[in-house]
Design a protein around this motif. Sequence first.
Motif, PDB file in Angstrom:
ATOM      1  N   ARG A 184       0.910  -1.188  -0.128  1.00 27.99           N
ATOM      2  CA  ARG A 184       0.050  -0.021   0.113  1.00 27.99           C
ATOM      3  C   ARG A 184       0.938   1.200   0.014  1.00 27.99           C
ATOM      4  NH1 ARG A 184      -3.540   0.075   5.054  1.00 27.99           N
ATOM      5  NH2 ARG A 184      -4.195   1.939   4.050  1.00 27.99           N
ATOM      6  N   GLU A 185       2.211   1.198   0.251  1.00 32.50           N
ATOM      7  CA  GLU A 185       2.999   2.475   0.162  1.00 32.50           C
ATOM      8  C   GLU A 185       4.039   2.208  -0.845  1.00 32.50           C
ATOM      9  OE1 GLU A 185       4.540   2.599   4.156  1.00 32.50           O
ATOM     10  OE2 GLU A 185       2.790   3.425   4.907  1.00 32.50           O
ATOM     11  N   ASP A 186       3.731   1.304  -1.943  1.00 32.82           N
ATOM     12  CA  ASP A 186       4.643   0.992  -3.065  1.00 32.82           C
ATOM     13  C   ASP A 186       3.909   0.849  -4.243  1.00 32.82           C
ATOM     14  OD1 ASP A 186       6.627   0.832  -4.746  1.00 32.82           O
ATOM     15  OD2 ASP A 186       7.623  -1.064  -3.591  1.00 32.82           O
ATOM     16  N   ALA A 187       4.008   1.787  -5.265  1.00 39.34           N
ATOM     17  CA  ALA A 187       3.140   1.409  -6.437  1.00 39.34           C
ATOM     18  C   ALA A 187       3.788   0.895  -7.844  1.00 39.34           C
ATOM     19  CB  ALA A 187       2.787   2.998  -7.107  1.00 39.34           C
ATOM     20  N   ASP A 188       4.855   0.085  -7.382  1.00 36.21           N
ATOM     21  CA  ASP A 188       5.718  -0.555  -8.311  1.00 36.21           C
ATOM     22  C   ASP A 188       5.114  -1.962  -8.779  1.00 36.21           C
ATOM     23  OD1 ASP A 188       7.481   1.392  -8.282  1.00 36.21           O
ATOM     24  OD2 ASP A 188       8.817   0.418  -6.916  1.00 36.21           O
ATOM     25  N   SER A 189       4.168  -2.343  -8.029  1.00 36.66           N
ATOM     26  CA  SER A 189       3.683  -3.734  -8.397  1.00 36.66           C
ATOM     27  C   SER A 189       2.145  -3.647  -8.257  1.00 36.66           C
ATOM     28  CB  SER A 189       4.194  -5.064  -7.651  1.00 36.66           C
ATOM     29  OG  SER A 189       5.335  -4.944  -7.777  1.00 36.66           O
ATOM     30  N   LEU A 190       1.346  -4.386  -9.077  1.00 41.57           N
ATOM     31  CA  LEU A 190      -0.282  -4.309  -9.197  1.00 41.57           C
ATOM     32  C   LEU A 190      -0.613  -5.613  -9.697  1.00 41.57           C
ATOM     33  CD1 LEU A 190      -2.619  -2.548  -8.900  1.00 41.57           C
ATOM     34  CD2 LEU A 190      -2.721  -2.208 -11.532  1.00 41.57           C
ATOM     35  N   VAL A 191      -1.568  -6.296  -8.767  1.00 37.98           N
ATOM     36  CA  VAL A 191      -2.148  -7.257  -8.858  1.00 37.98           C
ATOM     37  C   VAL A 191      -3.502  -6.998  -9.639  1.00 37.98           C
ATOM     38  CG1 VAL A 191      -3.052  -9.617  -7.834  1.00 37.98           C
ATOM     39  CG2 VAL A 191      -0.888  -8.212  -6.791  1.00 37.98           C
ATOM     40  N   VAL A 192      -3.658  -7.744 -10.569  1.00 41.27           N
ATOM     41  CA  VAL A 192      -5.089  -7.727 -11.418  1.00 41.27           C
ATOM     42  C   VAL A 192      -5.615  -9.229 -11.431  1.00 41.27           C
ATOM     43  CG1 VAL A 192      -5.750  -7.071 -13.581  1.00 41.27           C
ATOM     44  CG2 VAL A 192      -3.828  -6.098 -12.850  1.00 41.27           C
ATOM     45  N   ALA A 193      -7.024  -9.213 -11.148  1.00 41.56           N
ATOM     46  CA  ALA A 193      -7.778 -10.516 -11.223  1.00 41.56           C
ATOM     47  C   ALA A 193      -8.921 -10.464 -12.125  1.00 41.56           C
ATOM     48  CB  ALA A 193      -8.244 -10.719  -9.727  1.00 41.56           C
ATOM     49  N   SER A 194      -8.911 -11.412 -12.872  1.00 40.04           N
ATOM     50  CA  SER A 194     -10.132 -11.149 -13.875  1.00 40.04           C
ATOM     51  C   SER A 194     -10.671 -12.582 -13.948  1.00 40.04           C
ATOM     52  CB  SER A 194      -9.448 -10.733 -15.422  1.00 40.04           C
ATOM     53  OG  SER A 194      -8.337 -11.820 -15.856  1.00 40.04           O
ATOM     54  N   ASN A 195     -11.856 -12.694 -14.410  1.00 41.31           N
ATOM     55  CA  ASN A 195     -12.747 -14.055 -14.453  1.00 41.31           C
ATOM     56  C   ASN A 195     -13.243 -14.244 -15.881  1.00 41.31           C
ATOM     57  OD1 ASN A 195     -12.691 -14.389 -11.683  1.00 41.31           O
ATOM     58  ND2 ASN A 195     -14.081 -13.154 -11.243  1.00 41.31           N
ATOM     59  N   ALA A 196     -13.429 -15.451 -16.156  1.00 39.36           N
ATOM     60  CA  ALA A 196     -14.033 -15.772 -17.520  1.00 39.36           C
ATOM     61  C   ALA A 196     -15.535 -15.830 -17.398  1.00 39.36           C
ATOM     62  CB  ALA A 196     -13.603 -17.099 -18.032  1.00 39.36           C
ATOM     63  N   ASP A 197     -16.302 -15.784 -18.602  1.00 39.70           N
ATOM     64  CA  ASP A 197     -17.427 -15.887 -18.721  1.00 39.70           C
ATOM     65  C   ASP A 197     -17.977 -17.507 -18.452  1.00 39.70           C
ATOM     66  OD1 ASP A 197     -18.386 -13.238 -19.369  1.00 39.70           O
ATOM     67  OD2 ASP A 197     -17.965 -13.752 -21.344  1.00 39.70           O
ATOM     68  N   PRO A 198     -19.133 -17.772 -17.451  1.00 40.00           N
ATOM     69  CA  PRO A 198     -19.257 -19.214 -17.280  1.00 40.00           C
ATOM     70  C   PRO A 198     -20.113 -19.782 -18.306  1.00 40.00           C
ATOM     71  CG  PRO A 198     -20.480 -17.848 -16.231  1.00 40.00           C
ATOM     72  CD  PRO A 198     -19.632 -16.721 -16.806  1.00 40.00           C
ATOM     73  N   PRO A 199     -19.841 -21.035 -18.820  1.00 35.90           N
ATOM     74  CA  PRO A 199     -20.551 -21.773 -19.755  1.00 35.90           C
ATOM     75  C   PRO A 199     -22.099 -21.622 -19.587  1.00 35.90           C
ATOM     76  CG  PRO A 199     -18.843 -23.206 -19.032  1.00 35.90           C
ATOM     77  CD  PRO A 199     -19.155 -21.831 -17.908  1.00 35.90           C
ATOM     78  N   PRO A 200     -22.945 -21.660 -20.688  1.00 41.13           N
ATOM     79  CA  PRO A 200     -24.078 -21.454 -20.712  1.00 41.13           C
ATOM     80  C   PRO A 200     -24.846 -22.822 -19.661  1.00 41.13           C
ATOM     81  CG  PRO A 200     -23.450 -21.316 -22.999  1.00 41.13           C
ATOM     82  CD  PRO A 200     -22.194 -21.893 -22.132  1.00 41.13           C
TER      83      PRO A 200
END
Length: 882
Positions: free
Chosen positions: A300-316
């Motif tokens: 929280r006191e360092d902007a050098d690294s960022l975690v990104v979480a993404s999800n996929a669309d669920p199947p029908p």
Amino acid sequence: MDLVYSVLRKHTANNQKSFQNYECLHEGHTLCAVSSKNTVAFTTTTELEDASGKSWGSHVYVADLNTPWHSHKVTSNRAGVTALEWDLPGEKLLLADAAGLVQIWSCREHVLNDWLCLGAATFSGEHILAAAFFHNGKKISVCAEKKDAVFYTEKFTHVRFAPSVRHFGGRPVEGCLVISTTGMVGVAALTQETAPAGALPLTGGSGMAPLLATASDSLGSTRHRIAAADVCYGKNGHFLVAVSSGSASLPIQCYRVSVKQSEEKCVIVSQALPSFFLQSSPAAAEGLYRHVAQLKFVVREDADSLVVASNADPPPGTPTNCTPNSVYGGCYTSSGSSSSSSSVSSSSGGMSVNGNSCNGGAGGLVEIWELREKPLPIHKLFQPKNHTNSVEPYKTVLWQHQSHFVASSPVVCVTTSKLPPPFYVMVALADGTLHCLHRDSLKPVASSSLNLMRQEEPPAAKQQRLSPCVSHLDMSWLGCVLLAADTLGQLHLYRLTPVADPGGGSMTVPHVVRLLEYCLVTGLDCWDLLVCLRPGLVDAVADRFSDGFNRQLAPVQQYHYVHFLNIKTSLYRLTVSGQSKAADLTSLLMLHSVATAFKSLLRPSDLSSHDKGPADSLAAVMTEPLADVDKVLFHLEAKEFTVEHSTLQSLQQLIQWVADLALALLARLPEQRGNSTPATKPSGGCSPASPGYELLRDYKALNTLRELLVVVRIWGLLRQSCLPVFVRSADSLDVLALLFKLLSRLVQAPEPDEALLDDCCLLPNQVMVPTLQPPVRMVAVASPVLFYQSLPIQLEFGTEPDCLHFVPDLSPVEGAMQTEQTLDSIRHIYLGKQPLVVKQCCRCGGKAQLHSVVRTAAIRAWDQRWTRSCRCGGYWHIQRSL
């Protein structure tokens, strides 16, 4: 990664079948946040006592992690609370909701179950997505190169870190920054006026809240929709904000936000920084993970690294509710942007959730992006030159993909460490599994699941899942425990081990001592570290911690002395054999506090003697071999010890405690006859033959006790009613003179002789020996009982667990006076057998009177010494007898 305890709603155990039918009435998105004092704030969609779901809304509770069943409601909100944050000292709580209401709360008189709204502000029509307090400019970091140095000033350094917003003169402003879903950035600051002209009604029925000074602006050049955001601090006082519109086809945008205050008004300046697309990842290049679920800065006191979480669309046709699965729900992890997607596909083909593989099902992806400086080729005419007229390569800053983790289920929440260096990235999936990932490579370190506690229970016929889903995660400040809140607002605490070496191994003594020293210097609470210790390490950690403290310079020891005693006492309180040592350390802390309070009342009679006050003169006399207290008075100036009569009378209970301490110590001395002789260590109180701390072996403390007996003797000549009261066998016995004589013989002799031991054996026959510290029943997680429990422990809100009851065995002196009355641990007065209202500590279980009757200046100063916390450093909470 062990589940230590789960705190469940009370009706889940008492009426399990009825609760399963109406579980949807209690479910919803919940939040949790752990402060630097190891107190947790969490939200629920219905009140914890509500079994019918009629109190639908958003309710905010707080609890100490040591006694999580004692939850206290802060407020109730009609709109859902979307942001929940603590300030850096862990004293103020920030709430923001979906209707644009921002509130700052604090404990009233530092009592955990009594909260006061310091101010509120409204950003009409704005759905607050992320929030952060202003930084106060205080930051202490660990020097990795000098982590084995002797002095604290070399191990830990104060980093130049500017406050986020400053008053005139550089004093930090208290307030917060918020980000909304429409791309608005707003600030709310606490003004100088505590009661402004306007006031905002609170939705929870708690009255009117003072208004905060507000300002708002657009985060970018134009307003746009934001679905995920996170805020961190820059070292120059600015904020770093990362936002996403929720679509992986659009860039992750970053901004630099600065806030300045001018004439009680805040001005916001936002500047765009380099952005990036997620398609740089081999796993994301297939286009499966289209929805950005969460952004989180690694530190929280360092902007050098960022975690990104993404999800996929669920199947029908895939159900949207959570489905229990195995403990290990993650897949193969690849590190580096050069890895191919085929390796991920082949390694994760066997993993599936509900029949859907990680490549084609509703899975998730966690990536780490780093901000790096890279050379950029440009024409030589535009290349900069240095002072030697040689050409330097042009460098630019850009985001680069570092590593990723492919999950078999959608990502629900991601959390990271609060302090550098970051060890872990914690990920919660929709199937109820939790994954501990290595920060650099995102390789799995450990995994667990909320379903483990209930796998032995047969599923109900109409039950769709075995347990609620994880809704939010947060780590403690030292990174030793992980707290998970499920969709019912229930809490689950995990112990993260190992901490010293994320790649494997156990917690080592040097690493634990280093963390304890960091807590000592920064003021952080170390409870999360204590619950991760093994009982066999306590003595080794306490001895090494004491040795390191004794090597510090005298001013450093004096500044951190009280906090040092608090930490060391908490260590010994973890084991059964350490209860007597913890009691001695508590008496030492109280002796130090009483001596400081008494000596602060002494004033020199001559202005020319300010360089040597009465306390210094008394300390000099104590070095002479005098065993008669009346002869000591001839070497002192009596008028320098003169105090007002009303003040002396108000201090009678403290004077009584000093005499009782001397009497109890001398009565215990014959118990040492079979042990080794006391060591003459001036500040340690430890000896190889008797590990740990013993007050009888601390000659510096015994000399302090002799000084106080002399002061009490002088004050008794001024006002006899302030003298301590003894139950004596003979009225002619001068107990104060006898105690001073025996203590002087103990201090002046290298070892106690037989005559001294015989005289101490006669003390219980001459004077009634009081019980100095009656055993206090303790019901807490951090106690010796924890190590004898089979984990996890199932707890309930509002119910004290019988399995955690512990009463220390302090082995009182034979013939000592026994009582069942409640003793005020601060004022040393008896409150009765069952007082109606008391303040009780969340850590040690000590009780104290809510308000003092005597209000002299000396007693007010004594009470204020313990207003913020108990003598052990724990929070107070008000307890009422039924």
